[in-house]
Write an enzyme that holds these catalytic residues in place. Structure first.
Site, PDB file in Angstrom:
ATOM      1  N   ASP A 255      -3.566 -36.950  46.157  1.00 34.10           N
ATOM      2  CA  ASP A 255      -2.372 -36.118  46.130  1.00 34.10           C
ATOM      3  C   ASP A 255      -1.362 -36.597  45.093  1.00 34.10           C
ATOM      4  OD1 ASP A 255      -3.552 -34.793  48.223  1.00 34.10           O
ATOM      5  OD2 ASP A 255      -2.254 -35.662  49.766  1.00 34.10           O
TER       6      ASP A 255
ATOM      7  N   ASP B 240      -9.170 -13.778  38.599  1.00 34.45           N
ATOM      8  CA  ASP B 240      -9.990 -13.309  39.708  1.00 34.45           C
ATOM      9  C   ASP B 240     -11.291 -14.114  39.810  1.00 34.45           C
ATOM     10  OD1 ASP B 240     -10.645 -11.743  41.853  1.00 34.45           O
ATOM     11  OD2 ASP B 240     -11.385 -10.056  40.666  1.00 34.45           O
ATOM     12  N   ILE B 241     -11.652 -14.505  41.016  1.00 36.24           N
ATOM     13  CA  ILE B 241     -12.894 -15.245  41.270  1.00 36.24           C
ATOM     14  C   ILE B 241     -13.877 -14.285  41.933  1.00 36.24           C
ATOM     15  CG2 ILE B 241     -13.932 -17.270  42.359  1.00 36.24           C
ATOM     16  CD1 ILE B 241     -11.802 -17.887  40.220  1.00 36.24           C
TER      17      ILE B 241
ATOM     18  N   GLU C 209      -6.696 -40.158  50.393  1.00 42.09           N
ATOM     19  CA  GLU C 209      -5.907 -38.924  50.393  1.00 42.09           C
ATOM     20  C   GLU C 209      -4.621 -39.082  49.612  1.00 42.09           C
ATOM     21  OE1 GLU C 209      -4.912 -35.205  50.626  1.00 42.09           O
ATOM     22  OE2 GLU C 209      -6.775 -35.906  51.518  1.00 42.09           O
TER      23      GLU C 209
ATOM     24  N   SER D 246      -7.976 -30.383  49.687  1.00 42.99           N
ATOM     25  CA  SER D 246      -6.949 -31.429  49.607  1.00 42.99           C
ATOM     26  C   SER D 246      -6.472 -31.603  48.185  1.00 42.99           C
ATOM     27  CB  SER D 246      -7.504 -32.778  50.066  1.00 42.99           C
ATOM     28  OG  SER D 246      -7.931 -32.758  51.370  1.00 42.99           O
TER      29      SER D 246
ATOM     30  N   ASP E  85      -9.927 -11.867  48.209  1.00 46.33           N
ATOM     31  CA  ASP E  85     -11.019 -12.035  49.167  1.00 46.33           C
ATOM     32  C   ASP E  85     -10.704 -13.234  50.058  1.00 46.33           C
ATOM     33  OD1 ASP E  85     -12.279 -14.539  47.925  1.00 46.33           O
ATOM     34  OD2 ASP E  85     -12.477 -13.130  46.262  1.00 46.33           O
TER      35      ASP E  85
END
Length: 599
Positions: free
Chosen positions: A295, A557-558, A291, A514, A578
């Site tokens: 990051d 936009d997706i 992680e 993540s 959405d």
């Protein structure tokens, strides 16, 4: 011969008589025991409990109004952020609340020298026997035992005198202990929000293979993000990690060498240790570095060496209860005593007396918050009591008042919760549940929740992305999203599929929201840089701005994909916002231009 009665005895007796005549009202009740817990026995009447009365905050009902006043781009006060002192003064409990609760306790037999009022007057503490506590709040304390063997003290409900109840938000310990069992949310499988890893034998440079490997170059191309910081001395970007997650510098150098970012080789992030947080070396396998590497390698790589990323490393390696509240304590001293302070059933309390634990004082108001803070950990909202979630959510709003942008991953289980558990009709959680299970803090309206997208197989960075989805033998990954009573999430989305990350001396691919949150954090940090460079404020709480009509064209936009879970197909991406990809993915140049035009 009659014995003389002492004055303290008379006062105590008189207070108890008054108590018996005072009408009490139900303050909080838990309808069921948390999953895995059963009441084992009545608690010993002579045992001592650290009872804490969290006082009502002044003006808390106006918190959202205050926040939107300085965050709405149409407001004349846009960008006029508050100082920490202004925040503390505005929300401090009233003198009346302190007086009423203090006098009630004394009238009911608690000597004044046993009462403690915190410096901010946010809560009143007393070490009371179980017998005393049960008398004060009309409760029955039991020892609960978890299926793991862990024990906890709790009651099913408690009451307060009618004249006291309006001045008290919470009493602990009482009904709040449902998040005590770890590793949730602080383990890789649930909190780090990814499914599996794939070792990469060949890494590609440029943007020719972004559908199979995401790199720094891919992200820059996808989001028109080519910017060099010019106001670094005034800007800040923070990433939060929880020990034992750590980073290994040799892997960081491997990543920056491979992707030709030589100025970051040998240069670690600026580390702020909170409650004993440090870079542990006892285990640096993927589970313990994956992680942090994801990051930091992308968070640092995207903002370059001209902005030194702050790593907030939280907690020691011994205490399993380190939580978001411990981090928030370090950012804002008033939060340590806000409405009862930390809950020891959920949050780690320091000093930690266990062998190897951090034995210094709890961090409280010791760290200046960065202008943008990204966190890739999360709970299921149903794990927490409503008070616990509300209290923490309000703290994010207070940070927004101070000009801080808070980002959280939206989750990796579609409409289900961590571990693919869903809600049953009675509010409990199980893998067979059929009701959607939103994440927290992503469901808090005062943070910006970040979902995930991906480049469809065979497509390029020039093609529209789709909602992230991955199904393998070891698990599934669908971008988290959905609704709660006062909130729909996520707000935005960023690619979260097949990030190339250096770990354990090799390159692997990682999936998850993540990845999306720190990438979005880098983009917003550079917008802050551009504003600061011309003498403007940081962007702070961004949701009112990005949802404004002016900013709609700043997102891609997706319109393809869904996020299954709980026996359903979940939500489907559609034109406009959405509950899967939010407003869509960011276009840095368009966002920068729009934000630079604001006051």
């Amino acid at each position: 011969m009659l014995a003389l009665l002492s004055l303290p005895f008379i006062c105590s007796w008189f207070g108890q008589v008054l108590s018996s005549l005072t009408p009490f009202v139900l303050h909080e009740r838990r309808s069921r025991s948390p999953s895995g817990w059963v009441p084992e026995r009545k608690h010993d009447a002579s045992a001592v409990l650290p009872i804490r009365f969290g006082l009502k905050q002044s003006n808390i009902q106006n918190l959202e109004e205050y926040l939107y006043d300085i965050s709405d781009p149409d407001s004349s006060n846009f960008g006029k952020h508050w100082t920490p002192l202004e925040v503390a003064k505005t929300f401090a409990p009233s003198a009346e609340s302190v007086k009423v609760v203090h006098e009630w306790l004394i009238d009911n037999g608690i000597p004044k020298d046993r009462l403690r009022i915190t410096p901010s007057q946010g809560w009143i503490e007393v070490d009371a026997t179980v017998e005393e506590a049960e008398h004060l709040i009309l409760a029955d304390y039991y020892v609960y035992k978890h299926e793991s063997g862990q024990e906890h003290i709790a009651c099913n409900e408690y009451h307060l005198p009618q004249h006291v109840a309006p001045h008290v938000e919470i009493v602990t310990p009482s009904v709040h202990f449902d998040a005590i069992i770890r590793p949730t949310p602080m383990n890789r499988d649930t909190a780090l929000m990814k499914t599996d890893i794939t070792v990469v034998n060949t890494t590609y440079l440029g943007v020719g293979h972004c559908d199979t490997q995401i790199s720094i170059d891919c992200l820059r191309a996808l989001y028109d993000f080519d910017y060099t910081p010019i106001a670094s001395g005034r800007n800040s970007y923070g990433i939060v990690e929880y020990t034992p997650q750590s980073f290994r510098q040799s892997d960081m150098d491997l990543f920056f060498t491979n992707y030709s970012i030589p100025e970051l080789i040998g240069r670690p992030p600026y580390q702020v240790s909170i409650d004993g947080g440090y870079q542990q070396t006892f285990n640096q396998s993927f589970d313990y570095v994956g992680e942090s590497h994801l990051d930091l390698q992308y968070g640092m790589g995207l903002v370059t060496s001209k902005l030194n990323v702050t790593l907030y490393q939280v907690g020691d390696t011994v205490n399993p209860n380190t939580s978001f509240n411990n981090f928030l304590d370090a950012l804002d001293g008033s939060y340590c005593t806000y409405e009862g302070g930390d809950d020891p059933t959920v949050d780690a309390i320091y000093p930690d007396t266990q062998a190897g634990g951090y034995d210094g004082p709890s961090a409280c108001g010791t760290t200046k918050p960065a202008a943008v803070i990204s966190t890739s950990y999360g709970y299921n909202e149903a794990d927490l009591t409503p008070f616990y979630a509300t209290r923490q959510c309000n703290e994010y709003a207070k940070l927004g008042l101070m000009g801080v942008t808070i980002l959280y991953s939206s989750g990796d289980s579609g409409v289900a919760g961590n571990g693919q558990v869903c809600l049953n009709d009675d509010g409990s959680q199980s893998v067979n549940g059929t009701r959607f299970n939103p994440s927290f803090p992503g469901s808090c309206p005062y943070v910006t929740s970040v979902g995930a997208t991906q480049i469809a197989a065979g497509n390029s960075v020039d093609d529209p992305e789709v909602a992230a989805a991955r199904v393998t033998a070891s698990g599934v990954f669908y971008s988290g999203g959905g609704f709660r009573q006062s909130r729909a999430f996520p707000d935005v989305a960023v690619n979260g599929a097949a990030y190339v990350v250096a770990a354990e001396g090799e390159f692997i691919l990682e999936w998850g929201t993540s990845a999306s949150s720190p990438t979005m954090g880098s983009i917003l940090a550079m917008i802050n840089d551009a504003r600061l460079a011309i003498g403007k404020s940081t962007i702070g709480f961004i949701n009112p701005t990005i949802y404004s009509t002016l900013f709609q064209e700043a997102f891609n936009d997706i319109r393809s994909g869904n996020n299954p879970g709980c026996g359903t197909e979940g939500f489907t991406a559609a034109s406009g916002w959405d509950p899967l990809t939010g407003l869509g993915t960011p276009n840095f140049e368009r966002l920068k231009e729009l934000w630079l035009a604001l006051p």
